[in-house]
Enzyme design. Structure first.
Site, PDB file in Angstrom:
ATOM      1  N   ASN A  87       0.845  -1.189   0.000  1.00 17.42           N
ATOM      2  CA  ASN A  87       0.000   0.000   0.000  1.00 17.42           C
ATOM      3  C   ASN A  87       0.885   1.245   0.000  1.00 17.42           C
ATOM      4  O   ASN A  87       1.841   1.321   0.767  1.00 17.42           O
ATOM      5  CB  ASN A  87      -0.894   0.009   1.249  1.00 17.42           C
ATOM      6  CG  ASN A  87      -1.829  -1.185   1.304  1.00 17.42           C
ATOM      7  OD1 ASN A  87      -2.389  -1.584   0.291  1.00 17.42           O
ATOM      8  ND2 ASN A  87      -2.004  -1.760   2.489  1.00 17.42           N
ATOM      9  N   HIS A 100       6.699  -1.724   3.156  1.00 20.38           N
ATOM     10  CA  HIS A 100       6.508  -3.125   3.525  1.00 20.38           C
ATOM     11  C   HIS A 100       5.633  -3.818   2.507  1.00 20.38           C
ATOM     12  O   HIS A 100       4.844  -3.177   1.802  1.00 20.38           O
ATOM     13  CB  HIS A 100       5.891  -3.254   4.921  1.00 20.38           C
ATOM     14  CG  HIS A 100       4.624  -2.475   5.107  1.00 20.38           C
ATOM     15  ND1 HIS A 100       4.619  -1.131   5.389  1.00 20.38           N
ATOM     16  CD2 HIS A 100       3.325  -2.854   5.063  1.00 20.38           C
ATOM     17  CE1 HIS A 100       3.373  -0.711   5.516  1.00 20.38           C
ATOM     18  NE2 HIS A 100       2.556  -1.733   5.316  1.00 20.38           N
ATOM     19  N   HIS A 102       2.800  -6.873   2.362  1.00 16.16           N
ATOM     20  CA  HIS A 102       1.945  -7.830   3.068  1.00 16.16           C
ATOM     21  C   HIS A 102       2.002  -9.141   2.315  1.00 16.16           C
ATOM     22  O   HIS A 102       1.793  -9.171   1.091  1.00 16.16           O
ATOM     23  CB  HIS A 102       0.484  -7.367   3.072  1.00 16.16           C
ATOM     24  CG  HIS A 102       0.217  -6.110   3.835  1.00 16.16           C
ATOM     25  ND1 HIS A 102      -0.382  -6.108   5.064  1.00 16.16           N
ATOM     26  CD2 HIS A 102       0.457  -4.804   3.522  1.00 16.16           C
ATOM     27  CE1 HIS A 102      -0.517  -4.853   5.491  1.00 16.16           C
ATOM     28  NE2 HIS A 102      -0.010  -4.041   4.562  1.00 16.16           N
TER      29      HIS A 102
END
Ligand code: AMP
Ligand code: ZN
Length: 114
Positions: A87, A100, A102
């Site tokens: 995101n 990051h 996911h």
């Protein structure tokens, strides 16, 4: 970065269920899992968003996908597959401003995502 949550997890200052760690990357269980497997994969380098990536970050971001493959093997996801999501900023739902990925697995996922 001292006040960054994910930098602090990487440094061991905040507890997390670490599933992978080496000199470049760390992966840990998401505290609010959205699937039977929900792992957060981060570079150790503090990079706030995908928009902050530079040419020198190409190899580390590519490496995060290799880390995902190690985790897929550890979590028995190589047959079923999995989803990787990153995101970028508020509209996409980014809440922690340290880049990051996911890693989600262990159930079926719809498309398009919500
Ligand atoms: P994002 O919304 O893409 O920034 O994702 C941030 C993720 O970090 C969310 O899925 C949170 O559940 C997760 N998270 C927040 N705090 C922690 C924590 N202390 N340990 C593990 N995961 C966390
Ligand atoms: Zn950070």
């Amino acid at each position: 970065m001292a006040e960054c949550l994910f930098c602090r997890i990487a440094a061991g200052e905040i507890p997390a269920k670490i599933v992978f760690r080496d000199e470049k990357a760390v992966a840990f269980e998401d505290i609010n899992p959205q699937a039977p497997v929900h792992v957060i994969i981060i570079p150790k380098k503090h990079i706030p968003t995908l928009l902050d990536l530079t040419d020198e970050d190409q190899s580390i971001m590519g490496y995060l996908y290799v880390v995902a493959n190690h985790i897929a093997a550890d979590k028995s996801l190589t047959e079923s597959g999995f989803r990787l999501v990153a995101n970028c900023k508020e509209s996409a739902g980014q809440e922690v401003f340290h880049v990051h990925i996911h890693m989600l697995g262990g159930r079926e996922f719809g498309w398009p995502p919500g």
